[in-house]
Design a protein around this motif. Structure first.
Motif, PDB file in Angstrom:
ATOM      1  N   ILE A   1      44.750  39.575  33.282  1.00 14.90           N
ATOM      2  CA  ILE A   1      45.722  38.889  34.095  1.00 14.90           C
ATOM      3  C   ILE A   1      45.560  39.724  35.431  1.00 14.90           C
ATOM      4  CG2 ILE A   1      48.456  39.007  34.434  1.00 14.90           C
ATOM      5  CD1 ILE A   1      48.554  39.528  31.361  1.00 14.90           C
TER       6      ILE A   1
ATOM      7  N   ASP B   1      47.857  40.123  38.966  1.00 12.82           N
ATOM      8  CA  ASP B   1      49.143  40.385  39.621  1.00 12.82           C
ATOM      9  C   ASP B   1      48.844  40.112  41.071  1.00 12.82           C
ATOM     10  OD1 ASP B   1      51.700  41.031  40.276  1.00 12.82           O
ATOM     11  OD2 ASP B   1      51.284  43.057  40.062  1.00 12.82           O
TER      12      ASP B   1
ATOM     13  N   ALA C   1      53.875  39.734  30.941  1.00 10.08           N
ATOM     14  CA  ALA C   1      52.542  40.436  31.453  1.00 10.08           C
ATOM     15  C   ALA C   1      52.454  41.691  30.551  1.00 10.08           C
ATOM     16  CB  ALA C   1      52.407  40.649  33.000  1.00 10.08           C
TER      17      ALA C   1
ATOM     18  N   VAL D   1      45.897  44.282  33.128  1.00 14.82           N
ATOM     19  CA  VAL D   1      46.476  43.575  34.241  1.00 14.82           C
ATOM     20  C   VAL D   1      45.876  44.280  35.353  1.00 14.82           C
ATOM     21  CG1 VAL D   1      48.701  43.249  35.398  1.00 14.82           C
ATOM     22  CG2 VAL D   1      48.650  43.217  33.117  1.00 14.82           C
TER      23      VAL D   1
ATOM     24  N   SER E   1      46.323  44.491  39.526  1.00 13.72           N
ATOM     25  CA  SER E   1      47.388  44.278  40.720  1.00 13.72           C
ATOM     26  C   SER E   1      46.775  44.335  42.099  1.00 13.72           C
ATOM     27  CB  SER E   1      48.672  45.286  40.436  1.00 13.72           C
ATOM     28  OG  SER E   1      49.252  44.977  39.518  1.00 13.72           O
TER      29      SER E   1
ATOM     30  N   ILE F   1      55.390  45.734  36.808  1.00 12.61           N
ATOM     31  CA  ILE F   1      54.353  45.417  36.199  1.00 12.61           C
ATOM     32  C   ILE F   1      53.525  46.589  35.727  1.00 12.61           C
ATOM     33  CG2 ILE F   1      52.716  44.759  37.783  1.00 12.61           C
ATOM     34  CD1 ILE F   1      52.264  42.120  36.098  1.00 12.61           C
TER      35      ILE F   1
ATOM     36  N   ALA G   1      50.310  48.127  35.423  1.00 12.56           N
ATOM     37  CA  ALA G   1      48.894  47.596  35.783  1.00 12.56           C
ATOM     38  C   ALA G   1      47.862  48.462  35.041  1.00 12.56           C
ATOM     39  CB  ALA G   1      48.563  47.669  37.276  1.00 12.56           C
TER      40      ALA G   1
END
Length: 505
Positions: free
Chosen positions: A135, A137, A159, A166, A168, A187, A189
């Motif tokens: 993912i 961000d 998320a 993740v 970012s 989020i 990360a």
């Protein structure tokens, strides 16, 4: 006074949101390097790091309307060229994007007109692909000043529920760029790529936990635009850890006086003295109440002992001050005052007398700080150099300005050090070194260990030893913190449990 030489490289400057935006604007206006070029450099740097992972095949890109979304789109374009598919979700639609982000969206469509990328215009339409494995961000960045709301909250929560990593752009969505505070939600990360300058909030409060591994990506910012920065990241990549040079005589190899210990608190003096001695000093001289001398005779054979008072004196009293000052005048060196002093009222008067007449570079720790907090005025001799080593509770006790007490810990340390002309090594997470010049240095590793009983005495011993070697106060503080980090890492490689303070000596 020794000139401070703790100069961080530009890669370790910490920017708040205002400075970051100012440097970005000046680079665009004065250097005529446009924002689109800066975005290309940022996104390509992050993409190149991601391409080092050969397992990536399909990414979900969560995008807002600002430049963080543009950075994410650059990443998508580079990865698509390596057959890594992209599912791109615009949380607020793809109209009214920032100009550079809009340009990158058009460029992305031109580069991959046929396949490899899927677009969603809002969160409600989003249908997660079954085969995605990471993912990106790119939702909200350093301009965030209010809580995350609406579909952005939904996207953050989604998320955070996924097992995929993740990444970012610049700073995790929902993390305040200056304070590290969570703005409603944040989020979580695994990796944060921070562009042009490390963001202060990545290293404060919730930042270290939520940002994951931080990768610094350099942009074309002129160094002289960064000179207004006054906060820096501390690590051993740029701190020169010099070994002491032996002298011809023990008193030429660094001398440290330690004023410490009282009945029931002798362990603090022992830990501090052993810690300082282990750094390679020529001599460590422990000044103690005569009533506890026998304990040190048995436990500190390498340490010179200088008892004061009578055999029934178990703590320092104001009548001991003249004898102690005489001892301090015998040799050049530094002073550590505080571990295990106790909190008798006569000890408070003793501390005031010593500090007001002592010109040696001095570290004040533990009960020495408690004694300082009982005084109306700081008894600091002219031109003397002090390092104060408070944990958060001791720092609050020292601060008598109610407005300063309400400030963040970083602001408090900076203002207190600047106003009083002292160096402050504030224990906690992160560790913060504040200097009289208003500069602050933050650790980028876990310093919570130093809140355990006894570990602060070990840290004080190490900081004091480097001060006795003649190093400037901030440098001595940095060396003490980094020595603690190195010892902790070495211990944890060999053991599963938490170390005892003696393991750091």
């Amino acid at each position: 006074m020794v000139k401070e030489t703790l100069d961080a490289p530009y890669s370790h400057y910490l920017f708040d949101a205002e400075l970051s935006q100012t440097i970005d604007r000046r680079t665009i206006e004065e250097m005529e390097i446009d924002g689109f070029t800066l975005m290309e450099i940022a996104g390509s740097s992050a993409a190149n790091m991601l391409l080092e992972d050969k397992q990536l095949s399909h990414g979900v890109y969560l995008c807002g309307k600002g430049n963080n979304a543009g950075d994410a789109l650059v990443v998508a374009r580079y990865l698509l060229q390596h057959n890594i598919d992209a599912t791109i979700v615009f949380l607020s639609g793809s109209d009214d994007l920032s100009p550079d982000t809009q340009k990158n969206l058009e460029l992305l469509r031109k580069f991959n007109p046929d396949n490899g990328s899927t677009f969603f215009e809002d969160w409600e339409q989003f249908n997660p692909p079954k085969d995605f494995d990471f993912i990106i961000d790119g939702m909200l960045g350093t301009g965030l000043t209010s809580d995350v709301r609406g579909d952005y909250t939904q996207a953050v929560e989604w998320a955070n529920r996924q097992s995929q990593p993740v990444f970012s752009m610049d700073i995790p969505t929902g993390l305040h760029a200056d304070s590290g505070k969570i703005m409603g939600c944040v989020i979580e990360a695994n990796v944060t790529f921070t562009f042009g300058g490390r963001k202060l909030g990545l290293y404060l409060k919730d930042g270290p936990e939520k940002a994951g591994t931080i990768h610094y990506c350099e942009l074309s910012f002129p160094n002289h635009f960064k000179e207004d920065c006054n906060t820096y990241l501390l690590d051993e990549s740029w701190i020169k850890m010099e070994s002491p040079t032996p002298g011809q005589h023990k008193y030429n190899s660094g001398v440290l006086y330690i004023i410490a210990g009282s009945e029931g608190l002798t362990g603090a003096a022992i830990m501090a003295a052993k810690s300082a001695w282990a750094e390679g000093l020529g001599a460590v001289i422990l000044i103690c109440p005569r009533g506890v001398l026998s304990i040190y005779e048995q436990t500190l054979p390498s340490i010179i002992k200088k008892p004061v008072g009578n055999r029934d004196d178990l703590h320092f009293k104001d009548e001991h001050s003249s004898r102690v000052l005489d001892i301090l005048s015998e040799k050049e060196g530094a002073l550590l005052l505080g571990p295990g002093l106790g909190r008798e009222q006569s000890t408070v008067h003793f501390v005031e007398d010593i500090l007001s007449q002592n010109n040696k570079p001095t570290v004040i720790d533990a009960d020495g700080l408690w004694c300082l907090a009982q005084l109306d005025d700081l008894p600091k001799a002219d031109q003397s150099e002090w390092i104060l080593t408070p944990h958060p509770g001791e720092l609050n006790r020292l601060i008598q300005n109610s407005e300063l007490q309400k400030a963040s810990r970083l602001q408090t340390v900076r203002k207190y050090a600047q106003t009083l002309g002292v160096t402050v090594l504030a224990k906690g997470m992160p560790g913060i070194i504040g200097t009289p010049a208003g500069k602050c240095y933050l650790t980028n590793y876990n310093t919570n260990y130093f809140s355990r009983a006894g570990s602060g005495d070990v840290l004080a011993g190490k900081v004091s030893a480097h001060l006795a070697f003649g190093r400037p106060p901030a440098t001595s503080s940095a060396h003490g913190l980094l020595k603690g980090k190195q010892k902790l890492e070495h211990y944890l490689k060999q053991h599963q449990d938490l170390p005892e303070p003696s393991d750091f000596i």
